[in-house]
Design a protein around this motif. Structure first.
Motif: not given
Length: 238
Positions: A221-238
């Motif tokens: 969790a710590r290693a991979w939760r480093t990026a956030r992107h301004p992208v649209p999601y048609p539903k709740e985050h999968p």
């Protein structure tokens, strides 16, 4: 357009309530519950699927994902309804028509279709567009073993193959296959991709005895939760 959540961590193969407790406490977001995976070591009868799905939801942080090889959309939709699961991962070679039928039966579900990659080639490549049109919400890119085994192979996809395949579709995607905390550095371009939204792991979340390990899950969790992107999601985050 809004900022997407940090990448999802899905851990696959829970078989007991204590697995749910470990994953929820260690930072996982999704738990994969196998049902309809003949001969699979984590395959669950429907009663256990239902019980573990309820236990996951009760944590308030962990959402169940039904992982299946089933090829009967009516049977799968029925099992999902009875278990109260709204995320379904099609981890075999179900055709686009199967996805279309499942979408009609479960219009509000999140449908995750695995794309299998062997030696750099996506076996479903000619059908990707059809899967999108049929109602898929999310693709999961995973490696297939040379002997044909799919799921939990521990084989890693080349970053170049992942990026090339991602150009073939427009949906968000998860990454699977030999993922570890250290592999995050080797997959920087994938992790920074605007449609990348999570990882799916099994072996890397376990200790030497094959049990889920809280420290291993937290490290992922710590290693991979480093990026956030301004992208649209048609539903709740999968």
């Amino acid at each position: 357009m809004t900022e997407a959540p940090a990448p999802v961590l899905k851990v696959c193969g829970a078989t007991a309530p204590q697995d749910i407790e470990v994953l929820a406490a260690a930072g996982a977001d999704r738990v994969g519950l196998w049902h309809g995976v003949p001969g699979g070591p984590a395959d669950l009868p429907e009663r256990e699927l239902t019980a573990l799905a309820a236990a996951a939801r009760a944590t308030g942080v962990l959402e169940p994902v039904l992982v299946t090889f089933l090829d009967d959309p009516d049977a799968l939709a029925g099992a999902a309804r009875r278990a109260g699961v709204t995320r379904l991962q099609l981890h075999a070679y179900q055709p686009p028509a199967f996805v279309r039928a499942l979408r009609a039966a479960l219009p509000d579900a999140v449908l995750i279709k695995v794309l299998h990659v062997r030696d750099g080639n996506c076996l479903e490549r000619p059908l990707i567009g059809a899967y999108e049109r049929a109602g898929t919400d999310l693709f999961l890119l995973d490696a297939t073993a040379g002997d044909g085994r799919v799921g939990s192979t521990g084989l890693r996809l080349a970053e170049s193959d992942v990026l090339a395949l991602a150009e073939r579709f427009t949906l968000p995607f998860w990454l699977a296959g030999g993922i570890t905390p250290r592999s995050r550095a080797d997959c920087a371009a994938v992790a920074d991709h605007p449609r990348f939204c999570g990882i799916d792991v099994d072996t890397a979340a376990r200790d030497g005895r094959g049990r889920f390990d809280a420290d291993a899950v937290t490290a992922l969790a710590r290693a991979w939760r480093t990026a956030r992107h301004p992208v649209p999601y048609p539903k709740e985050h999968p």
